[in-house]
Design a protein around this motif. Structure first.
Motif, PDB file in Angstrom:
ATOM      1  N   UNK A 198       0.849  -1.188   0.000  1.00  0.00           N
ATOM      2  CA  UNK A 198       0.000   0.000   0.000  1.00  0.00           C
ATOM      3  C   UNK A 198       0.888   1.243   0.000  1.00  0.00           C
ATOM      4  N   UNK A 199       0.321   2.366  -0.457  1.00  0.00           N
ATOM      5  CA  UNK A 199       1.048   3.634  -0.402  1.00  0.00           C
ATOM      6  C   UNK A 199       1.234   4.009   1.066  1.00  0.00           C
ATOM      7  N   UNK A 200       2.432   4.369   1.424  1.00  0.00           N
ATOM      8  CA  UNK A 200       2.732   4.647   2.821  1.00  0.00           C
ATOM      9  C   UNK A 200       2.095   5.954   3.272  1.00  0.00           C
ATOM     10  N   UNK A 201       1.756   6.000   4.532  1.00  0.00           N
ATOM     11  CA  UNK A 201       1.316   7.228   5.197  1.00  0.00           C
ATOM     12  C   UNK A 201       1.972   7.226   6.573  1.00  0.00           C
ATOM     13  N   UNK A 202       2.143   8.398   7.184  1.00  0.00           N
ATOM     14  CA  UNK A 202       2.726   8.419   8.532  1.00  0.00           C
ATOM     15  C   UNK A 202       1.929   7.566   9.531  1.00  0.00           C
ATOM     16  N   UNK A 203       0.607   7.558   9.392  1.00  0.00           N
ATOM     17  CA  UNK A 203      -0.220   6.755  10.306  1.00  0.00           C
ATOM     18  C   UNK A 203       0.038   5.264  10.120  1.00  0.00           C
ATOM     19  N   UNK A 204       0.172   4.817   8.871  1.00  0.00           N
ATOM     20  CA  UNK A 204       0.459   3.399   8.611  1.00  0.00           C
ATOM     21  C   UNK A 204       1.837   3.003   9.140  1.00  0.00           C
ATOM     22  N   UNK A 205       2.806   3.892   8.979  1.00  0.00           N
ATOM     23  CA  UNK A 205       4.154   3.618   9.475  1.00  0.00           C
ATOM     24  C   UNK A 205       4.114   3.464  10.995  1.00  0.00           C
ATOM     25  N   UNK A 206       3.440   4.389  11.647  1.00  0.00           N
ATOM     26  CA  UNK A 206       3.341   4.352  13.109  1.00  0.00           C
ATOM     27  C   UNK A 206       2.661   3.058  13.570  1.00  0.00           C
TER      28      UNK A 206
END
Length: 94
Positions: A28-36
């Motif tokens: 999936x395209x990364x987002x800061x929320x997904x990384x966290x």
């Protein structure tokens, strides 16, 4: 090797943001929320495995933490190479 190739960008195509694997293994395209969220899951798994080798999980956490910087650099490079490519094409055709 061309700098744009090293960064994984193609100035002749539309820009595509970096991808990361979510907890289900989907890209999936990364987002800061997904990384966290992914880092939290990895830390929880590491706590549940006190005697196991955690090097692979630590490497994934390092990679996840670097996504923001890498995305910024790729975007900057893409804009640079895309504008360079356009001006080269205009000079040749014009």
């Amino acid at each position: 090797m061309h700098d744009a190739t090293i960064l994984g960008i193609d100035p002749s195509e539309a820009y595509e943001p970096l991808k990361m694997q979510n907890s289900r293994g989907e890209w999936v395209t990364w987002t800061p929320a997904l990384v966290k969220q992914r880092i939290a899951v990895l830390k929880e798994v590491m706590l549940g495995r006190p005697g196991d080798d955690k090097r692979a999980m630590m490497e994934e956490i390092k990679t996840l933490r670097s996504l923001k910087f890498r995305e910024k650099e790729r975007t900057k490079a893409y804009l640079h190479w895309a504008s360079t490519s356009r001006s080269t094409v205009m000079a040749i055709s014009g």
